[in-house]
Scaffold this motif. Structure first.
Motif, PDB file in Angstrom:
ATOM      1  N   SER A 164     122.768 109.944  13.807  1.00 42.55           N
ATOM      2  CA  SER A 164     124.217 109.722  13.731  1.00 42.55           C
ATOM      3  C   SER A 164     124.557 108.577  12.778  1.00 42.55           C
ATOM      4  O   SER A 164     125.549 108.629  12.054  1.00 42.55           O
ATOM      5  CB  SER A 164     124.807 109.468  15.120  1.00 42.55           C
ATOM      6  OG  SER A 164     124.269 108.305  15.709  1.00 42.55           O
ATOM      7  N   HIS A 165     123.720 107.546  12.750  1.00 43.87           N
ATOM      8  CA  HIS A 165     123.953 106.451  11.809  1.00 43.87           C
ATOM      9  C   HIS A 165     123.661 106.895  10.370  1.00 43.87           C
ATOM     10  O   HIS A 165     124.380 106.508   9.438  1.00 43.87           O
ATOM     11  CB  HIS A 165     123.126 105.222  12.187  1.00 43.87           C
ATOM     12  CG  HIS A 165     123.703 104.490  13.362  1.00 43.87           C
ATOM     13  ND1 HIS A 165     123.487 104.890  14.659  1.00 43.87           N
ATOM     14  CD2 HIS A 165     124.506 103.415  13.423  1.00 43.87           C
ATOM     15  CE1 HIS A 165     124.137 104.079  15.473  1.00 43.87           C
ATOM     16  NE2 HIS A 165     124.767 103.171  14.751  1.00 43.87           N
TER      17      HIS A 165
ATOM     18  N   PHE B 296     120.568 108.565  17.909  1.00 46.99           N
ATOM     19  CA  PHE B 296     120.929 107.245  17.389  1.00 46.99           C
ATOM     20  C   PHE B 296     120.702 107.152  15.880  1.00 46.99           C
ATOM     21  O   PHE B 296     121.602 106.804  15.117  1.00 46.99           O
ATOM     22  CB  PHE B 296     120.130 106.154  18.113  1.00 46.99           C
ATOM     23  CG  PHE B 296     120.445 104.771  17.642  1.00 46.99           C
ATOM     24  CD1 PHE B 296     121.555 104.103  18.121  1.00 46.99           C
ATOM     25  CD2 PHE B 296     119.644 104.149  16.701  1.00 46.99           C
ATOM     26  CE1 PHE B 296     121.871 102.831  17.667  1.00 46.99           C
ATOM     27  CE2 PHE B 296     119.935 102.871  16.255  1.00 46.99           C
ATOM     28  CZ  PHE B 296     121.050 102.213  16.738  1.00 46.99           C
TER      29      PHE B 296
ATOM     30  N   LEU C  67     131.015 107.772  14.428  1.00 46.14           N
ATOM     31  CA  LEU C  67     129.885 108.051  13.541  1.00 46.14           C
ATOM     32  C   LEU C  67     129.861 109.487  13.037  1.00 46.14           C
ATOM     33  O   LEU C  67     129.521 109.741  11.884  1.00 46.14           O
ATOM     34  CB  LEU C  67     128.567 107.721  14.243  1.00 46.14           C
ATOM     35  CG  LEU C  67     128.400 106.267  14.690  1.00 46.14           C
ATOM     36  CD1 LEU C  67     127.094 106.109  15.459  1.00 46.14           C
ATOM     37  CD2 LEU C  67     128.454 105.319  13.508  1.00 46.14           C
TER      38      LEU C  67
ATOM     39  N   ASN D   8     129.289 104.773  24.788  1.00 45.52           N
ATOM     40  CA  ASN D   8     128.403 104.939  23.635  1.00 45.52           C
ATOM     41  C   ASN D   8     128.494 106.353  23.055  1.00 45.52           C
ATOM     42  O   ASN D   8     128.516 106.528  21.840  1.00 45.52           O
ATOM     43  CB  ASN D   8     126.953 104.632  24.019  1.00 45.52           C
ATOM     44  CG  ASN D   8     126.720 103.170  24.251  1.00 45.52           C
ATOM     45  OD1 ASN D   8     127.435 102.327  23.724  1.00 45.52           O
ATOM     46  ND2 ASN D   8     125.718 102.856  25.056  1.00 45.52           N
TER      47      ASN D   8
ATOM     48  N   LYS E  42     126.686 108.923   9.275  1.00 48.39           N
ATOM     49  CA  LYS E  42     127.817 108.044   8.937  1.00 48.39           C
ATOM     50  C   LYS E  42     127.631 107.446   7.545  1.00 48.39           C
ATOM     51  O   LYS E  42     128.566 107.426   6.735  1.00 48.39           O
ATOM     52  CB  LYS E  42     127.943 106.945   9.992  1.00 48.39           C
ATOM     53  CG  LYS E  42     128.956 105.876   9.670  1.00 48.39           C
ATOM     54  CD  LYS E  42     130.371 106.393   9.750  1.00 48.39           C
ATOM     55  CE  LYS E  42     131.346 105.229   9.650  1.00 48.39           C
ATOM     56  NZ  LYS E  42     132.470 105.534   8.780  1.00 48.39           N
ATOM     57  N   ASN E  43     126.433 106.965   7.231  1.00 49.47           N
ATOM     58  CA  ASN E  43     126.181 106.379   5.908  1.00 49.47           C
ATOM     59  C   ASN E  43     126.331 107.423   4.806  1.00 49.47           C
ATOM     60  O   ASN E  43     126.904 107.135   3.744  1.00 49.47           O
ATOM     61  CB  ASN E  43     124.792 105.744   5.848  1.00 49.47           C
ATOM     62  CG  ASN E  43     124.717 104.456   6.635  1.00 49.47           C
ATOM     63  OD1 ASN E  43     125.714 103.757   6.798  1.00 49.47           O
ATOM     64  ND2 ASN E  43     123.545 104.136   7.131  1.00 49.47           N
TER      65      ASN E  43
ATOM     66  N   ARG F 114     129.814 107.437  19.299  1.00 44.61           N
ATOM     67  CA  ARG F 114     128.991 108.251  18.398  1.00 44.61           C
ATOM     68  C   ARG F 114     129.785 109.443  17.862  1.00 44.61           C
ATOM     69  O   ARG F 114     129.765 109.723  16.675  1.00 44.61           O
ATOM     70  CB  ARG F 114     127.746 108.731  19.129  1.00 44.61           C
ATOM     71  CG  ARG F 114     126.746 109.360  18.191  1.00 44.61           C
ATOM     72  CD  ARG F 114     125.416 109.540  18.825  1.00 44.61           C
ATOM     73  NE  ARG F 114     124.833 108.248  19.125  1.00 44.61           N
ATOM     74  CZ  ARG F 114     123.775 108.065  19.893  1.00 44.61           C
ATOM     75  NH1 ARG F 114     123.179 109.100  20.424  1.00 44.61           N
ATOM     76  NH2 ARG F 114     123.306 106.875  20.131  1.00 44.61           N
TER      77      ARG F 114
END
Length: 79
Positions: free
Chosen positions: A15-16, A12, A56, A48, A19-20, A52
């Motif tokens: 992966s975020h 979680f 992401l 979900n 992405k950023n 991802r």
């Protein structure tokens, strides 16, 4: 920009973060042993997991490997 290696990047937080960093223009390499974290595989978890991978992590390079295996880690860092 920079090439960034994220160990545990398929989870979680990773992966975020990926992405950023991708949005900022960095090249991201995700290194994780558990590419599919969602158990049991029910409809919600599949949705979900797909989000991802398709949103992401879609522009990152994903390598399956364990940081606990020094030879595997070394081999993948040399690529």
């Amino acid at each position: 920009m920079s090439k960034i290696f994220i160990a545990g990047g398929a989870g979680f937080i990773g992966s975020h973060l990926a992405k950023n960093l991708l949005d900022l223009g960095h090249e991201v390499i995700v290194y994780d042993f558990n590419i599919q974290y969602f158990y049991p595989m029910n409809k919600t978890n599949i949705k979900n997991m797909n989000h991802r991978h398709e949103v992401l992590l879609k522009d990152s390079t994903i390598i399956r490997g364990s940081v606990l295996d020094a030879n595997d880690l070394r081999r993948n860092l040399m690529k």
